[in-house]
Enzyme design. Structure first.
Site, PDB file in Angstrom:
ATOM      1  N   SER A 129       3.091  10.543   5.070  1.00 13.56           N
ATOM      2  CA  SER A 129       4.305  11.538   4.871  1.00 13.56           C
ATOM      3  C   SER A 129       4.714  11.737   3.296  1.00 13.56           C
ATOM      4  CB  SER A 129       5.513  10.912   5.654  1.00 13.56           C
ATOM      5  OG  SER A 129       6.022   9.678   5.055  1.00 13.56           O
ATOM      6  N   ALA A 183       0.595  -0.954  -0.174  1.00 11.50           N
ATOM      7  CA  ALA A 183      -0.147  -0.014  -0.031  1.00 11.50           C
ATOM      8  C   ALA A 183       0.922   1.294  -0.131  1.00 11.50           C
ATOM      9  CB  ALA A 183      -1.015   0.101   1.126  1.00 11.50           C
ATOM     10  N   ASN A 184       1.980   1.128   0.821  1.00  9.69           N
ATOM     11  CA  ASN A 184       2.975   2.413   0.983  1.00  9.69           C
ATOM     12  C   ASN A 184       3.511   2.839  -0.568  1.00  9.69           C
ATOM     13  OD1 ASN A 184       2.617   2.627   3.650  1.00  9.69           O
ATOM     14  ND2 ASN A 184       4.490   1.770   4.157  1.00  9.69           N
ATOM     15  N   ASP A 198       9.858   2.950   0.915  1.00  8.92           N
ATOM     16  CA  ASP A 198       8.837   2.683  -0.011  1.00  8.92           C
ATOM     17  C   ASP A 198       8.480   3.967  -0.675  1.00  8.92           C
ATOM     18  OD1 ASP A 198       8.217   0.281   1.102  1.00  8.92           O
ATOM     19  OD2 ASP A 198       6.890   0.769   2.632  1.00  8.92           O
ATOM     20  N   SER A 257       9.797  12.927   2.757  1.00  6.78           N
ATOM     21  CA  SER A 257       8.988  11.929   3.643  1.00  6.78           C
ATOM     22  C   SER A 257       9.598  11.783   4.986  1.00  6.78           C
ATOM     23  CB  SER A 257       8.764  10.453   2.837  1.00  6.78           C
ATOM     24  OG  SER A 257       9.921   9.727   3.323  1.00  6.78           O
ATOM     25  N   ASN A 283      17.500  -2.291   1.286  1.00  6.63           N
ATOM     26  CA  ASN A 283      18.260  -1.305   2.164  1.00  6.63           C
ATOM     27  C   ASN A 283      19.674  -2.210   2.443  1.00  6.63           C
ATOM     28  OD1 ASN A 283      17.784  -3.156   4.281  1.00  6.63           O
ATOM     29  ND2 ASN A 283      16.153  -1.650   5.198  1.00  6.63           N
TER      30      ASN A 283
END
Ligand code: ATP
EC number: 2.7.1.15
Length: 306
Positions: A284, A42-43, A245, A275, A182
């Site tokens: 954000s 969703a992000n 994201d 963000s 990451n």
């Protein structure tokens, strides 16, 4: 307009703000608690929608009140939820502790996301119409593989965020165009803590890799090309939740628009830097005009040095 498909999770983030996260067995008094729509799928969908793409999210929410809140929050952000199923049982939740340094610790409980273990009728047709498919690992691996393979069959660019970190089957990596771990995920996947060495090792499996390095920016590596280091804008971070994201969703839009990789990375870095200066994940995520304004000096730099 570019069309981005996202196959992944939707969670309600239950966020606690505290000066310092508690140690095991310790009780601390927090400052504030919020419920914020999240989940990596969703992000990334919201980040891409805010950045200016048509976005469809493939996934599932539960029949609980979180499910209807999550669906309407996505629709409010401009994400198409026609391929978001409602299943028996609870929605996914993520329990997040954010400390005063802007760091976070997260426990995810899959709920409805655990039912997304296959492509439903119509999902493949949707994927074939997209310019890119974004994937993460918060739904069962079988669906991630099915989605990646469907995209690959139709020449749709696949971008995988390998989070939460887990061993990746060769069958999945064979259908991935761009891997975006990451630094911790890159180390977990390769066994090497050095991001540059990890990126080089990952190129044995996928043609392009971006390792995100938090405030230190990101590192891009592609087969047959020199690695590119992309600095992050210097900002005062208040909450890094959703930074990764935001970075991936925005990067996907820029690449789908045909922008060169250095410019796309600068744009994504600007969006992620915006963000981290705001609270929450989807709450954000910056809009296209804000990203353009923040990115202007960096995209010029990226173009002039590429
Ligand atoms: P998260 O789990 O917090 O969403 P992540 O671990 O997936 O994030 P990071 O590497 O922490 O990903 O951050 C992604 C990108 O966001 C970085 O490559 C960078 O461009 C940007 N970013 C993160 N933290 C900062 C910061 N403090 N200042 C500026 N940019 C940042």
């Amino acid at each position: 307009m570019t069309h981005i498909a996202v196959l992944g999770s939707t969670n309600m983030d239950l966020v606690t703000y505290v000066a310092r996260a508690p140690q095991r067995g310790e009780t601390v008094t927090g400052r504030e608690f919020r419920t914020i729509p999240g989940g990596k799928g969703a992000n990334q969908a919201v980040a891409a929608a805010h950045a200016g793409a048509d976005v469809t999210l493939i996934g599932a929410v539960g029949v609980d009140s979180f499910g209807s809140q999550l669906r309407s929050a996505l629709e409010h952000s401009g994400v198409d939820t026609d391929h978001l199923r409602t299943t028996e049982g609870p929605s996914g939740t993520a329990h997040i502790v954010v400390d005063d340094q802007g760091g976070n610790a997260i426990v995810v409980i899959p709920g409805a996301n655990g039912t997304v273990d296959h492509l439903a009728p119509g999902d493949e047709g949707l994927i074939t119409t997209a310019d890119a498919l974004l994937l993460q690992l918060e739904i069962p691996l079988a669906a991630v593989v099915a989605g990646a393979e469907a995209a690959r069959r139709h020449g749709v660019r696949t971008i995988l965020t390998p989070s939460p970190a887990q061993p990746l089957p060769a069958q999945l990596l064979a259908s991935i165009d761009l891997l975006v771990p990451n630094e911790y995920e890159a180390a977990a996947l390769t066994g090497t803590p050095d991001p540059r060495e990890a990126a080089t090792a990952l190129l044995d499996h996928v043609p392009e890799v971006v390792v995100t390095l938090g405030a230190a920016g990101s590192l891009y590596a592609a087969r047959g090309a020199a690695p590119l280091t992309v600095p992050a804008p210097r900002v005062d971070a208040v909450d890094s939740t959703g930074a990764g994201d935001t970075f991936v969703g925005t990067l996907a839009v820029a690449l789908a628009e045909g922008r060169p990789m250095p410019e796309a990375l600068a744009w994504a870095s600007a969006a992620a830097a915006l963000s981290v200066q705001r609270i929450g994940a989807t709450s954000s995520m910056p809009y296209r005009s804000e990203i353009d304004a923040e990115a202007a000096p960096y995209t010029h730099h990226a173009q002039s040095t590429s």
